[in-house]
Design an enzyme around this catalytic site. Structure first.
Site, mmCIF file in Angstrom:
data_model
loop_
_atom_site.group_PDB
_atom_site.id
_atom_site.type_symbol
_atom_site.label_atom_id
_atom_site.label_comp_id
_atom_site.label_asym_id
_atom_site.label_seq_id
_atom_site.Cartn_x
_atom_site.Cartn_y
_atom_site.Cartn_z
ATOM 1 N N ASP A 61 0.878 -1.167 0.000
ATOM 2 C CA ASP A 61 0.000 0.000 0.000
ATOM 3 C C ASP A 61 0.916 1.218 0.000
ATOM 4 O O ASP A 61 1.612 1.485 0.996
ATOM 5 C CB ASP A 61 -0.883 -0.018 1.241
ATOM 6 C CG ASP A 61 -1.803 1.193 1.346
ATOM 7 O OD1 ASP A 61 -1.612 2.175 0.590
ATOM 8 O OD2 ASP A 61 -2.707 1.177 2.199
ATOM 9 N N VAL A 62 0.964 1.943 -1.114
ATOM 10 C CA VAL A 62 1.960 3.009 -1.239
ATOM 11 C C VAL A 62 1.646 4.229 -0.379
ATOM 12 O O VAL A 62 2.464 5.159 -0.304
ATOM 13 C CB VAL A 62 2.160 3.423 -2.718
ATOM 14 C CG1 VAL A 62 2.896 2.324 -3.471
ATOM 15 C CG2 VAL A 62 0.845 3.774 -3.385
ATOM 16 N N ASN A 89 1.515 5.756 -10.423
ATOM 17 C CA ASN A 89 0.271 5.533 -11.161
ATOM 18 C C ASN A 89 -0.881 5.103 -10.263
ATOM 19 O O ASN A 89 -2.035 5.289 -10.631
ATOM 20 C CB ASN A 89 0.512 4.459 -12.226
ATOM 21 C CG ASN A 89 -0.766 3.889 -12.789
ATOM 22 O OD1 ASN A 89 -1.446 4.504 -13.601
ATOM 23 N ND2 ASN A 89 -1.121 2.684 -12.333
ATOM 24 N N TYR A 160 -10.920 14.138 -6.580
ATOM 25 C CA TYR A 160 -9.888 13.592 -7.464
ATOM 26 C C TYR A 160 -9.056 14.712 -8.104
ATOM 27 O O TYR A 160 -7.822 14.679 -8.096
ATOM 28 C CB TYR A 160 -10.555 12.739 -8.536
ATOM 29 C CG TYR A 160 -9.641 12.279 -9.641
ATOM 30 C CD1 TYR A 160 -8.791 11.194 -9.448
ATOM 31 C CD2 TYR A 160 -9.631 12.924 -10.877
ATOM 32 C CE1 TYR A 160 -7.945 10.765 -10.464
ATOM 33 C CE2 TYR A 160 -8.796 12.500 -11.900
ATOM 34 C CZ TYR A 160 -7.952 11.418 -11.683
ATOM 35 O OH TYR A 160 -7.114 11.004 -12.697
ATOM 36 N N LYS A 164 -5.018 15.661 -7.584
ATOM 37 C CA LYS A 164 -4.079 15.634 -8.698
ATOM 38 C C LYS A 164 -3.433 17.005 -8.910
ATOM 39 O O LYS A 164 -2.255 17.092 -9.307
ATOM 40 C CB LYS A 164 -4.783 15.179 -9.971
ATOM 41 C CG LYS A 164 -5.171 13.697 -9.974
ATOM 42 C CD LYS A 164 -3.950 12.798 -9.907
ATOM 43 C CE LYS A 164 -4.321 11.335 -10.108
ATOM 44 N NZ LYS A 164 -3.128 10.454 -10.041
ATOM 45 N N THR A 196 -10.173 1.662 -19.049
ATOM 46 C CA THR A 196 -9.506 1.093 -17.894
ATOM 47 C C THR A 196 -10.564 0.675 -16.875
ATOM 48 O O THR A 196 -11.750 0.966 -17.036
ATOM 49 C CB THR A 196 -8.561 2.105 -17.241
ATOM 50 O OG1 THR A 196 -9.335 3.184 -16.691
ATOM 51 C CG2 THR A 196 -7.561 2.668 -18.252
#
Length: 254
Positions: A61-62, A89, A160, A164, A196
Site C-alpha cells: 500500500d503506497v 500511477n 480527485y 491531482k 480502464t
C-alpha cells in the site's frame, strides 16, 4: 540512461493503465516492479508473462511508508541494484462516473483525504524511498500521473481533481529540489482513457462525445498514454523536468 538499463517501479501496475505502462517498459527491455495492493493474481500473471527474470510483482500500500520501504528493499534485493525510475500511477479507489459523483453540496472531506493520500502522500513516500538509490547512481526518473481536468473540469470530480492538482505542485517543487542530483520529476496528464477499470462505468456516449471533441477524433488508449511515460524516462527528455504533458488527443490546449 537507456530504458533497457533501467529498473522501473510502476505503482498500481497490475491492471488498467498501470499494466499498459508495465508492458511498455518491458517491451523496451527495462526490468519492472509491478506493484499491487489488492490485485495479486493480475500482477503476478502480468509479471510472469513478461519473460524470465524481467519483472517481479510486489505487494504494498503506497500510502504506508513502512510498506513502501519494504517494497524498495525487496526490489533492490531481487534485481541487485537500486530502482532508477518510479511511475506513480496507483489510484485511490475511484470510479469515473459523472452521474454518480459526489456534488458540491454533499461531498465529504473524507473523500478529499482519501484522494490526497493516494496522490500526494503516496508520491512523497515513493520519492523519499527512491532517493538514496537514485543519488547513489546520479540518475533518477520520477513520473507522476495527473489529469486534464485541471484545465477542463468537464465533470467536477472535486476530490480527485484537487488531489491531482496538489500532486502537480509537488511534481514541480520536487523537480526544483532534486535536479542537482540528476533526478527529473514530471507529470503526464490524461483525459478519460478507453478503457480502464476506473473508466469502465463511463457510458459509451460520453466516450463518443469526447472523441468528437478532439482533433484526432478518438479517445486516447492506455497504450498511447504509456508512450508519453516512456518519453519522460528516456534519454530524449534528459533536459526536461517539472513539466506536465497533457496526452488526450488534443482535447485540452494548455
Amino acid at each position: 540512461m537507456q530504458i533497457d538499463k533501467q529498473i522501473v517501479l510502476v505503482t498500481g501496475g497490475g491492471r488498467g493503465l498501470g499494466s499498459a505502462i508495465v508492458r511498455s517498459f518491458a517491451e523496451q527491455g527495462a526490468r519492472v516492479v509491478v506493484n499491487y495492493r489488492r490485485s495479486r493474481d493480475a500482477a503476478e500473471n502480468l509479471a510472469a508473462g513478461l519473460g524470465d527474470g524481467q519483472a517481479i510483482a510486489l505487494e504494498a500500500d503506497v500510502t504506508d511508508r513502512d510498506q513502501v520501504d519494504a517494497l524498495f528493499a525487496a526490489a533492490a534485493d531481487h534485481f541487485g541494484s537500486p530502482l532508477t525510475t518510479v511511475v506513480n500511477n496507483a489510484l485511490a479507489d475511484f470510479s469515473f462516473n459523472g452521474d454518480a459523483r459526489d456534488k458540491a453540496d454533499a461531498i465529504a472531506w473524507d473523500a478529499f483525504d482519501a484522494q490526497l493520500r493516494g496522490s500526494v502522500k503516496a508520491t512523497l513516500n515513493t520519492t523519499q524511498a527512491a532517493l538514496p538509490g537514485m543519488r547513489s547512481l546520479g540518475f533518477g526518473r520520477i513520473v507522476n500521473i495527473g489529469t486534464n481536468l485541471f484545465q477542463n473540469p468537464v465533470v467536477p470530480y472535486h476530490d480527485y481533481t484537487a488531489a491531482k492538482a496538489a500532486a502537480l505542485s509537488l511534481t514541480r517543487t520536487l523537480a526544483a529540489d532534486l535536479g542537482a542530483d540528476g533526478i527529473t520529476v514530471n507529470m503526464v496528464s490524461g483525459g478519460l482513457l478507453r478503457t480502464t477499470d476506473a473508466s469502465a462505468a463511463t457510458p459509451d456516449e460520453v466516450f463518443d462525445l469526447i472523441a468528437a471533441s478532439t482533433p484526432l477524433q478518438r479517445v486516447t488508449t492506455p497504450e498511447e498514454f504509456a508512450d508519453a511515460v516512456l518519453f519522460f524516462a528516456s534519454p530524449w527528455s534528459r533536459s526536461v523536468t517539472g513539466q506536465n504533458l497533457v496526452v488526450d488527443g488534443g482535447l485540452v490546449k494548455d
